[in-house]
Scaffold this motif. Structure first.
Motif, PDB file in Angstrom:
ATOM      1  N   SER A 284      -4.533   5.894   2.316  1.00 30.62           N
ATOM      2  CA  SER A 284      -4.872   5.765   0.905  1.00 30.62           C
ATOM      3  C   SER A 284      -5.328   4.340   0.619  1.00 30.62           C
ATOM      4  O   SER A 284      -4.757   3.385   1.139  1.00 30.62           O
ATOM      5  CB  SER A 284      -3.647   6.091   0.041  1.00 30.62           C
TER       6      SER A 284
ATOM      7  N   GLY B 218       0.824  -1.209   0.000  1.00 31.18           N
ATOM      8  CA  GLY B 218       0.000   0.000   0.000  1.00 31.18           C
ATOM      9  C   GLY B 218       0.855   1.254   0.000  1.00 31.18           C
ATOM     10  O   GLY B 218       2.089   1.193   0.114  1.00 31.18           O
ATOM     11  N   VAL B 219       0.200   2.404  -0.105  1.00 27.38           N
ATOM     12  CA  VAL B 219       0.927   3.668  -0.218  1.00 27.38           C
ATOM     13  C   VAL B 219       0.519   4.699   0.836  1.00 27.38           C
ATOM     14  O   VAL B 219       0.827   5.883   0.694  1.00 27.38           O
ATOM     15  CB  VAL B 219       0.778   4.262  -1.641  1.00 27.38           C
ATOM     16  N   SER B 220      -0.149   4.274   1.896  1.00 26.70           N
ATOM     17  CA  SER B 220      -0.492   5.204   2.971  1.00 26.70           C
ATOM     18  C   SER B 220       0.788   5.698   3.633  1.00 26.70           C
ATOM     19  O   SER B 220       1.792   4.990   3.670  1.00 26.70           O
ATOM     20  CB  SER B 220      -1.395   4.530   4.003  1.00 26.70           C
TER      21      SER B 220
ATOM     22  N   ASP C 220      -5.232   3.263  -2.460  1.00 25.00           N
ATOM     23  CA  ASP C 220      -4.505   2.891  -3.674  1.00 25.00           C
ATOM     24  C   ASP C 220      -3.639   1.660  -3.436  1.00 25.00           C
ATOM     25  O   ASP C 220      -3.113   1.454  -2.338  1.00 25.00           O
ATOM     26  CB  ASP C 220      -3.620   4.049  -4.148  1.00 25.00           C
ATOM     27  N   ASN C 221      -3.484   0.866  -4.478  1.00 23.85           N
ATOM     28  CA  ASN C 221      -2.605  -0.303  -4.464  1.00 23.85           C
ATOM     29  C   ASN C 221      -2.988  -1.302  -3.358  1.00 23.85           C
ATOM     30  O   ASN C 221      -2.133  -1.887  -2.708  1.00 23.85           O
ATOM     31  CB  ASN C 221      -1.142   0.132  -4.337  1.00 23.85           C
ATOM     32  N   ASN C 222      -4.318  -1.437  -3.124  1.00 28.78           N
ATOM     33  CA  ASN C 222      -4.862  -2.360  -2.115  1.00 28.78           C
ATOM     34  C   ASN C 222      -4.437  -2.011  -0.696  1.00 28.78           C
ATOM     35  O   ASN C 222      -4.319  -2.888   0.157  1.00 28.78           O
ATOM     36  CB  ASN C 222      -4.491  -3.816  -2.441  1.00 28.78           C
TER      37      ASN C 222
ATOM     38  N   GLU D   9     -10.226   6.553   2.695  1.00 28.92           N
ATOM     39  CA  GLU D   9      -9.324   7.687   2.484  1.00 28.92           C
ATOM     40  C   GLU D   9      -9.584   8.656   3.629  1.00 28.92           C
ATOM     41  O   GLU D   9     -10.719   9.072   3.849  1.00 28.92           O
ATOM     42  CB  GLU D   9      -9.635   8.371   1.147  1.00 28.92           C
TER      43      GLU D   9
END
Length: 154
Positions: free
Chosen positions: A42, A18-20, A44-46, A140
């Motif tokens: 985030s 992930g991108v958090s 995004d990207n699971n 989010e």
């Protein structure tokens, strides 16, 4: 009541791709020393979480109590409190309860009966409790939560 003096650690969904982003700091928040989790969650990207967590210290006896109590200061968002026991073998397994963290110091009491099993059929055993985490999760969001005190309540 049994107060804990945790050694908080920061963990994010980046361990799974992930991108958090976020961080854990120890600072004064609204007049109290606290561990503070901040960041951007985030999906995004699971991905989908930032977390501060700690291993339950040796000598603590959660089985002699009926739940977890924590004093929090936040941004009004909803957060997860997650418990992991020695019965859980996969990182995605836990026992979960949600709570709101208002923008004032607030004591939150969560009885062990309020925690729902996630991706496990194992019944919750307070005597096997090994890790506790506070998470911004699943949406989010901007995470901003401080914990000045945590322990087990009668």
């Amino acid at each position: 009541m049994q107060d804990l003096n945790p050694e908080w650690e920061y963990v994010a969904d980046t361990v799974m791709g992930g991108v958090s982003t976020g961080r854990l700091s120890h600072e004064e928040v609204a007049g109290r020393e606290a561990a503070r989790l901040t960041g951007e969650v985030s999906l995004d990207n699971n991905g989908g979480f930032v977390q501060m967590a700690f291993d339950v210290p040796q000598g603590a006896d959660p089985s002699a109590h009926s739940g977890v109590v924590l004093t929090v200061y936040g941004n009004g968002a909803t957060y997860d409190l997650r418990l992991r026991t020695t019965d859980l073998t996969r990182p995605w397994q836990s026992y979960r309860a949600t709570f709101e963290a208002p923008a004032e110091w607030t004591e939150i009491r969560l009885p062990f009966t309020a925690f729902e099993a996630n991706k496990t059929d194992a019944p919750f055993d307070a005597g096997a409790l090994r890790r506790i985490g506070v998470l911004a999760y699943g949406a989010e969001m901007t995470a901003d939560i401080a914990v000045s005190k945590i322990g087990f309540h009668e």
